[in-house]
Write a protein that holds these residues in place. Structure first.
Motif, PDB file in Angstrom:
ATOM      1  N   ASP A 176       0.837  -1.201   0.000  1.00  0.00           N
ATOM      2  CA  ASP A 176       0.000   0.000   0.000  1.00  0.00           C
ATOM      3  C   ASP A 176       0.873   1.253   0.000  1.00  0.00           C
ATOM      4  O   ASP A 176       0.511   2.271  -0.601  1.00  0.00           O
ATOM      5  N   SER A 210     -12.761   3.147  -2.348  1.00  0.00           N
ATOM      6  CA  SER A 210     -13.082   3.198  -0.922  1.00  0.00           C
ATOM      7  C   SER A 210     -12.549   1.939  -0.256  1.00  0.00           C
ATOM      8  O   SER A 210     -12.226   0.956  -0.920  1.00  0.00           O
ATOM      9  N   GLY A 211     -12.428   1.989   1.068  1.00  0.00           N
ATOM     10  CA  GLY A 211     -11.939   0.838   1.805  1.00  0.00           C
ATOM     11  C   GLY A 211     -10.502   1.016   2.259  1.00  0.00           C
ATOM     12  O   GLY A 211      -9.864   2.057   2.046  1.00  0.00           O
ATOM     13  N   SER A 212      -9.948  -0.021   2.850  1.00  0.00           N
ATOM     14  CA  SER A 212      -8.640   0.078   3.485  1.00  0.00           C
ATOM     15  C   SER A 212      -7.489   0.270   2.508  1.00  0.00           C
ATOM     16  O   SER A 212      -6.431   0.764   2.889  1.00  0.00           O
ATOM     17  N   ASN A 213      -7.672  -0.111   1.255  1.00  0.00           N
ATOM     18  CA  ASN A 213      -6.602   0.021   0.263  1.00  0.00           C
ATOM     19  C   ASN A 213      -6.851   1.149  -0.730  1.00  0.00           C
ATOM     20  O   ASN A 213      -6.300   1.138  -1.830  1.00  0.00           O
ATOM     21  N   SER A 214      -7.652   2.113  -0.342  1.00  0.00           N
ATOM     22  CA  SER A 214      -8.061   3.166  -1.276  1.00  0.00           C
ATOM     23  C   SER A 214      -7.144   4.385  -1.260  1.00  0.00           C
ATOM     24  O   SER A 214      -7.450   5.389  -1.896  1.00  0.00           O
ATOM     25  N   GLY A 215      -6.013   4.305  -0.552  1.00  0.00           N
ATOM     26  CA  GLY A 215      -5.154   5.476  -0.411  1.00  0.00           C
ATOM     27  C   GLY A 215      -4.673   6.039  -1.736  1.00  0.00           C
ATOM     28  O   GLY A 215      -4.689   7.258  -1.947  1.00  0.00           O
ATOM     29  N   SER A 236      -6.115  -0.340  -6.278  1.00  0.00           N
ATOM     30  CA  SER A 236      -6.637   0.492  -5.196  1.00  0.00           C
ATOM     31  C   SER A 236      -8.056   0.903  -5.558  1.00  0.00           C
ATOM     32  O   SER A 236      -8.252   1.668  -6.497  1.00  0.00           O
TER      33      SER A 236
END
Length: 324
Positions: free
Chosen positions: A174, A207-212, A204
């Motif tokens: 990430d 949205s969500g935890s890997n959306s950076g 990516s």
């Protein structure tokens, strides 16, 4: 006052899945072995699985030609795949790119294919999405070397110019994805006196935890620190520049096809892992208008997945940016 010239682009982004089952079958041999098109396939969606590139390439090239695209950003293409697609698409096509492992022919490419009758290349470059972007290098903890292919085009029949960035961010780190998105955003900002189009597999979602990475490039999160050498070579032009997701910028009645862009090679009913991670973006400086947005098909009635990703296609009208 005469209207400003415009350029119609049918743009595609497609992760074509690397050649994981290499063989020695030529394009000519594949074409010679194609079945009678009037015959029904033996079984619709029979046990979908990954097939060799020597079979998949026909579906990929056929889909692109039938869709009438004129500009393509591919991801995961090894040199054999690049040359096969060039042969299948035809003589009007050119391409730009290098292998990510050595800056020459080793490893996967993020090649940009274009119709010679529509575009000419003004300049091109490749940079690595790492702390040393101007040499083949891998970000610590990333699964692979990662690159961006940057091409500045001009229309053949007018002075309309634009920048196309094509990339593939890491599937494991990430932190790499966030750095990659920050470098892409910075490079695009530097070119914000002309229209900017970005294609790629970001790994990516929005949205969500890997959306950076998605949120950095679209302005929802601040970028991370990047190489000072890169920042010096490509100084930014705007403090408010961001990328715009073309799916949201297209009239809703002209958004069609699927939602997910990643499917794996699983049966259609097994969609738990399906995700939207492949995007076409445009610079917030403008100069473009998205008329159509579609996520196409990758699974055919003969049970062949062309890729574990679906093609993403947009009709974009480009014109010169107003610079104040």
């Amino acid at each position: 006052m005469e209207p400003k010239p415009t350029l119609d682009i049918r743009l595609c982004s497609w992760n074509i899945r690397y050649d994981s089952q290499p063989d020695s079958i030529t394009v000519a041999q594949t074409i010679a072995s194609l079945p009678d098109p009037l015959l029904e396939p033996p079984s619709y969606y029979a046990d979908p699985k990954e097939h060799p590139w020597s079979l998949r390439r026909i579906h990929i090239a056929g889909e692109l030609l039938q869709q009438g695209v004129n500009l393509i950003g591919f991801q995961e293409a090894l040199i054999r795949q690049v040359t096969d697609l060039h042969q299948l698409l035809g003589d009007d096509w050119g391409w730009v790119g290098v292998g990510r492992d050595d800056g020459d022919k080793a490893g996967e490419y993020c090649p940009v294919f274009y119709r010679r009758s529509v575009f000419k290349v003004l300049s091109s470059e490749t940079f690595w999405l790492s702390d040393t972007p101007f040499q083949p290098s891998k970000f610590p903890g990333a699964g692979s070397y990662r690159i961006c292919t940057a091409v500045q085009f001009q229309a053949i029949h007018s002075d309309v110019t634009f920048l196309h960035l094509n990339t593939h961010l890491d599937d494991q780190s990430d932190a790499q994805r966030k750095l990659g998105a920050s470098l892409l955003l910075h490079r695009a900002n530097n070119a914000s006196n002309i229209p900017v189009l970005i294609t790629g597999d970001f790994n990516s979602p929005q949205s969500g935890s890997n959306s950076g990475a998605y949120n950095i490039i679209t302005g929802g999160l601040p970028p991370v620190n990047i190489s000072s050498d890169f920042a010096t070579k490509y100084p930014i032009r705007s403090s408010t520049f961001a990328a715009v997701d073309l799916k949201g910028a297209t009239p809703r009645q002209h958004v069609s096809g699927h939602y997910a862009t990643y499917t794996g090679f699983s049966a259609p009913a097994k969609f738990a892992s399906y995700m939207r991670i492949d995007f076409i973006l445009g610079g917030s400086n403008g100069g473009w208008q998205s008329k159509l947005y579609q996520v196409g098909n990758s699974l055919y009635d003969n049970g062949v997945w062309a890729s574990d990703h679906r093609p993403v296609i947009s009709d974009v009208v480009v014109k010169m940016v107003e610079v104040y």
